[in-house]
Design an enzyme around this catalytic site. Structure first.
Site, PDB file in Angstrom:
ATOM      1  N   ARG A  57      12.429 -27.115 -24.903  1.00  9.13           N
ATOM      2  CA  ARG A  57      10.989 -26.979 -24.684  1.00  9.13           C
ATOM      3  C   ARG A  57      10.458 -28.354 -24.327  1.00  9.13           C
ATOM      4  O   ARG A  57      10.166 -28.506 -23.044  1.00  9.13           O
ATOM      5  CB  ARG A  57      10.568 -26.495 -26.157  1.00  9.13           C
ATOM      6  CG  ARG A  57       8.901 -26.078 -25.900  1.00  9.13           C
ATOM      7  CD  ARG A  57       8.144 -27.177 -25.910  1.00  9.13           C
ATOM      8  NE  ARG A  57       8.252 -27.774 -27.225  1.00  9.13           N
ATOM      9  CZ  ARG A  57       7.368 -29.252 -27.489  1.00  9.13           C
ATOM     10  NH1 ARG A  57       6.868 -29.511 -26.415  1.00  9.13           N
ATOM     11  NH2 ARG A  57       7.734 -29.924 -28.421  1.00  9.13           N
ATOM     12  N   ASP A  58      10.659 -29.344 -25.174  1.00 10.20           N
ATOM     13  CA  ASP A  58      10.113 -30.537 -24.796  1.00 10.20           C
ATOM     14  C   ASP A  58      10.634 -31.187 -23.867  1.00 10.20           C
ATOM     15  O   ASP A  58      10.034 -32.144 -22.986  1.00 10.20           O
ATOM     16  CB  ASP A  58      10.112 -31.367 -26.112  1.00 10.20           C
ATOM     17  CG  ASP A  58       8.783 -32.438 -26.320  1.00 10.20           C
ATOM     18  OD1 ASP A  58       8.001 -32.639 -25.273  1.00 10.20           O
ATOM     19  OD2 ASP A  58       8.702 -33.198 -27.407  1.00 10.20           O
ATOM     20  N   HIS A 107       9.263 -36.750 -34.998  1.00  7.43           N
ATOM     21  CA  HIS A 107       9.438 -36.260 -33.845  1.00  7.43           C
ATOM     22  C   HIS A 107       9.033 -37.382 -33.002  1.00  7.43           C
ATOM     23  O   HIS A 107       7.795 -37.937 -32.769  1.00  7.43           O
ATOM     24  CB  HIS A 107       8.151 -35.189 -33.554  1.00  7.43           C
ATOM     25  CG  HIS A 107       8.371 -34.410 -32.012  1.00  7.43           C
ATOM     26  ND1 HIS A 107       8.872 -33.238 -31.619  1.00  7.43           N
ATOM     27  CD2 HIS A 107       7.802 -35.154 -31.076  1.00  7.43           C
ATOM     28  CE1 HIS A 107       8.819 -33.238 -30.346  1.00  7.43           C
ATOM     29  NE2 HIS A 107       8.076 -34.221 -30.029  1.00  7.43           N
ATOM     30  N   CYS A 123       5.937 -35.446 -22.272  1.00  7.93           N
ATOM     31  CA  CYS A 123       4.915 -34.494 -22.273  1.00  7.93           C
ATOM     32  C   CYS A 123       3.985 -34.459 -21.078  1.00  7.93           C
ATOM     33  O   CYS A 123       3.820 -35.579 -20.816  1.00  7.93           O
ATOM     34  CB  CYS A 123       3.807 -35.045 -23.361  1.00  7.93           C
ATOM     35  SG  CYS A 123       2.542 -33.814 -23.815  1.00  7.93           S
TER      36      CYS A 123
HETATM   37  P1  HMG Z   1      -7.770 -22.984 -21.362  1.00  7.12           P
HETATM   38  O1  HMG Z   1      -8.034 -22.994 -20.434  1.00  7.12           O
HETATM   39  O2  HMG Z   1      -8.779 -23.500 -22.327  1.00  7.12           O
HETATM   40  O3  HMG Z   1      -7.570 -21.566 -22.072  1.00  7.12           O
HETATM   41  O4  HMG Z   1      -6.452 -23.536 -21.790  1.00  7.12           O
HETATM   42  P2  HMG Z   1      -8.523 -20.214 -21.990  1.00  7.12           P
HETATM   43  O5  HMG Z   1      -8.372 -19.370 -23.317  1.00  7.12           O
HETATM   44  O6  HMG Z   1      -9.962 -20.285 -21.655  1.00  7.12           O
HETATM   45  O7  HMG Z   1      -7.584 -19.131 -20.913  1.00  7.12           O
HETATM   46  C1  HMG Z   1      -7.589 -19.541 -19.645  1.00  7.12           C
HETATM   47  C2  HMG Z   1      -6.579 -18.822 -18.930  1.00  7.12           C
HETATM   48  O8  HMG Z   1      -5.260 -19.018 -19.381  1.00  7.12           O
HETATM   49  C3  HMG Z   1      -6.615 -17.248 -18.972  1.00  7.12           C
HETATM   50  O9  HMG Z   1      -6.161 -16.821 -17.891  1.00  7.12           O
HETATM   51  C4  HMG Z   1      -5.746 -16.944 -20.124  1.00  7.12           C
HETATM   52  O10 HMG Z   1      -5.264 -15.619 -20.073  1.00  7.12           O
HETATM   53  C5  HMG Z   1      -4.598 -18.122 -20.027  1.00  7.12           C
HETATM   54  P3  HMG Z   1      -6.899 -16.107 -16.524  1.00  7.12           P
HETATM   55  O11 HMG Z   1      -7.853 -15.218 -17.130  1.00  7.12           O
HETATM   56  O12 HMG Z   1      -7.798 -17.522 -16.141  1.00  7.12           O
HETATM   57  O13 HMG Z   1      -5.776 -15.616 -15.602  1.00  7.12           O
HETATM   58  N1  HMG Z   1      -3.953 -18.262 -21.306  1.00  7.12           N
HETATM   59  C6  HMG Z   1      -2.663 -18.145 -21.564  1.00  7.12           C
HETATM   60  N2  HMG Z   1      -1.719 -17.706 -20.598  1.00  7.12           N
HETATM   61  C7  HMG Z   1      -0.324 -17.846 -21.400  1.00  7.12           C
HETATM   62  N3  HMG Z   1      -0.330 -18.106 -22.587  1.00  7.12           N
HETATM   63  C8  HMG Z   1      -1.232 -18.097 -23.416  1.00  7.12           C
HETATM   64  C9  HMG Z   1      -2.528 -18.365 -22.996  1.00  7.12           C
HETATM   65  N4  HMG Z   1      -3.799 -18.652 -23.496  1.00  7.12           N
HETATM   66  C10 HMG Z   1      -4.557 -18.523 -22.652  1.00  7.12           C
HETATM   67  N5  HMG Z   1      -0.958 -18.797 -24.643  1.00  7.12           N
HETATM   68  C11 HMG Z   1      -4.468 -23.512 -23.352  1.00  7.12           C
HETATM   69  C12 HMG Z   1      -6.209 -23.493 -23.092  1.00  7.12           C
HETATM   70  C13 HMG Z   1      -4.047 -24.019 -24.723  1.00  7.12           C
HETATM   71  C14 HMG Z   1      -4.107 -22.043 -23.047  1.00  7.12           C
HETATM   72  C15 HMG Z   1      -3.963 -24.525 -22.034  1.00  7.12           C
HETATM   73  O14 HMG Z   1      -4.578 -25.664 -22.622  1.00  7.12           O
HETATM   74  C16 HMG Z   1      -2.507 -24.672 -22.577  1.00  7.12           C
HETATM   75  O15 HMG Z   1      -1.760 -23.687 -22.253  1.00  7.12           O
HETATM   76  N6  HMG Z   1      -2.085 -25.688 -22.736  1.00  7.12           N
HETATM   77  C17 HMG Z   1      -0.491 -26.190 -22.941  1.00  7.12           C
HETATM   78  C18 HMG Z   1      -0.244 -27.433 -23.164  1.00  7.12           C
HETATM   79  C19 HMG Z   1       1.219 -27.947 -23.410  1.00  7.12           C
HETATM   80  O16 HMG Z   1       1.998 -26.799 -23.593  1.00  7.12           O
HETATM   81  N7  HMG Z   1       1.544 -29.033 -23.672  1.00  7.12           N
HETATM   82  C20 HMG Z   1       2.662 -29.512 -23.900  1.00  7.12           C
HETATM   83  C21 HMG Z   1       3.206 -29.076 -25.367  1.00  7.12           C
HETATM   84  S1  HMG Z   1       2.474 -30.031 -26.759  1.00  7.12           S
HETATM   85  C22 HMG Z   1       3.657 -31.585 -26.769  1.00  7.12           C
HETATM   86  O17 HMG Z   1       4.457 -31.751 -26.002  1.00  7.12           O
HETATM   87  C23 HMG Z   1       3.518 -32.261 -27.893  1.00  7.12           C
HETATM   88  C24 HMG Z   1       4.858 -32.243 -28.941  1.00  7.12           C
HETATM   89  O18 HMG Z   1       5.918 -32.310 -28.439  1.00  7.12           O
HETATM   90  C25 HMG Z   1       4.673 -33.123 -30.122  1.00  7.12           C
HETATM   91  C26 HMG Z   1       4.621 -34.574 -29.497  1.00  7.12           C
HETATM   92  O19 HMG Z   1       5.601 -35.231 -28.928  1.00  7.12           O
HETATM   93  O20 HMG Z   1       3.551 -35.091 -30.088  1.00  7.12           O
HETATM   94  C27 HMG Z   1       4.606 -30.737 -29.710  1.00  7.12           C
HETATM   95 MG    MG Z   2       6.967 -34.259 -28.038  1.00  4.09          MG
END
Ligand code: HMG
Ligand code: MG
Length: 300
Positions: free
Chosen positions: A14-15, A206, A239
């Site tokens: 994933r990450d 992490h 990320c």
């Molecule tokens: P948004 O645009 O604000 O969402 O995004 P929305 O609710 O307004 O929906 C917009 C569109 O997204 C819609 O589709 C929804 O259906 C779709 P449309 O009608 O335009 O075709 N949608 C989704 N599709 C699939 N799965 C879902 C989902 N939700 C809405 N769950 C949202 C908000 C959170 C969805 C977006 O910002 C997003 O997906 N962000 C992901 C960010 C991400 O994955 N980042 C990396 C992981 S975090 C990380 O790496 C840190 C970590 O490792 C720890 C560390 O290192 O610190 C964990």
């Molecule tokens: Mg991370």
């Protein structure tokens, strides 16, 4: 598990993969997860139910989670940012998921398009529904030792978000040094502060290795009482919303670190080295971890 055991949470699928320019096909991602389980890893984050427009590398996570073979004692987990993601995870058969918040407002906006408070409010119904179905929920806090956009992050802010996730029902909170700027002393202080609000047994570390501090920070967190650490095979990772951040600490390094000081990991290091070689070849990368490189030369 004895007192002197550590639990490694493998987040490479994933990450790791979410930050690679190359999107790997589902077949390869399933093979990666299966091979990680073969190494003895017991908690494997296998995907993310996030918007494929935001993170195309994680598209098809439903298929990955559906296809990995269930094994006794092995938990496959995935990120869910909202109810839509949780529903997809439940449909794919996930028995554990993770919500992810940040300790920095700027990062929260860039990563999940909402404020910290909005994200916590969004997680409430996710936790309620998951727990009602007997699905365990882990929580992440990003930017615990620095934000890529605004720099220093107050410890009190990390503690507040950690406490909120714990109060909501997350069984474990993983403290993410997203950009790898942390140093051991700051890590120690951070763990002590968080452990003042939630049990230290509910904390995980992490660490990203951007500045080469990840292993030292793991050791500092271990000394402060943390017994769960996230890592990626071959140091994959980063990320997409954290410019300049490199991979997670390599799982190979943590196995070497802990086994070398008499702490059982349950991981077969020789097998893990082979998995690192496999995934690096799939991604056409050489791998970042010095330990992994040295061990490859020695073991193969
Ligand atoms: P948004 O645009 O604000 O969402 O995004 P929305 O609710 O307004 O929906 C917009 C569109 O997204 C819609 O589709 C929804 O259906 C779709 P449309 O009608 O335009 O075709 N949608 C989704 N599709 C699939 N799965 C879902 C989902 N939700 C809405 N769950 C949202 C908000 C959170 C969805 C977006 O910002 C997003 O997906 N962000 C992901 C960010 C991400 O994955 N980042 C990396 C992981 S975090 C990380 O790496 C840190 C970590 O490792 C720890 C560390 O290192 O610190 C964990
Ligand atoms: Mg991370």
């Amino acid at each position: 598990m004895s007192m002197d055991a550590v639990r490694l949470v493998e987040v490479g699928a994933r990450d790791g993969l979410q930050n690679e320019a190359r999107c790997l096909p589902v077949d390869t991602r399933v093979a990666l997860v299966e091979r990680l389980a073969d190494c003895g890893l017991r908690t494997i984050e296998a995907g993310a139910f996030v918007s494929p427009r935001w993170v195309p590398q994680m598209a098809g996570s439903d298929e990955v989670l559906r296809r990995v073979g269930q094994r006794p004692g092995v938990t496959y987990t995935a990120l869910v940012p909202n109810l839509q993601g949780l529903d997809m995870a439940l449909a794919a058969g996930c028995r554990e998921v993770a919500v992810f918040a940040a300790a920095s407002e700027a990062f929260s906006q860039k990563n999940i398009n909402c404020s910290i408070a909005q994200s916590l409010a969004r997680f409430e119904p996710v936790l309620a529904k998951a727990l009602e179905q007997g699905v365990a929920v882990r929580g992440y806090v990003s930017c615990v030792l620095g934000c890529p956009f605004t720099g220093a992050v107050p410890v009190a802010q990390v503690v507040a978000v950690t406490q909120a996730l714990y109060a909501m029902g997350c069984y474990e909170i993983s403290l993410g040094d997203t950009i790898g700027t942390g140093t051991p002393e700051a890590t120690h202080r951070l763990i002590e502060a968080c452990a003042g609000s939630v049990p230290v047994t509910a904390l995980a570390g992490h660490f990203h290795d951007t500045y080469g501090m990840a292993v030292a920070n793991v050791q500092a967190a271990w000394q402060a009482g943390v017994r769960v650490f996230d890592s990626s095979v071959s140091g994959l990772g980063g990320c997409p919303y954290s410019p300049g951040a490199t991979g997670n600490v390599a799982t190979e390094e943590l196995v070497y670190l802990f086994e070398g000081q008499g702490v059982a990991t349950g991981v077969d290091l020789a097998k893990l080295i082979e998995v690192g070689v496999f995934i690096d070849s799939q991604l056409q990368r050489s791998g970042e971890s010095r330990v992994a490189k040295a061990l490859r030369a020695r073991i193969r």
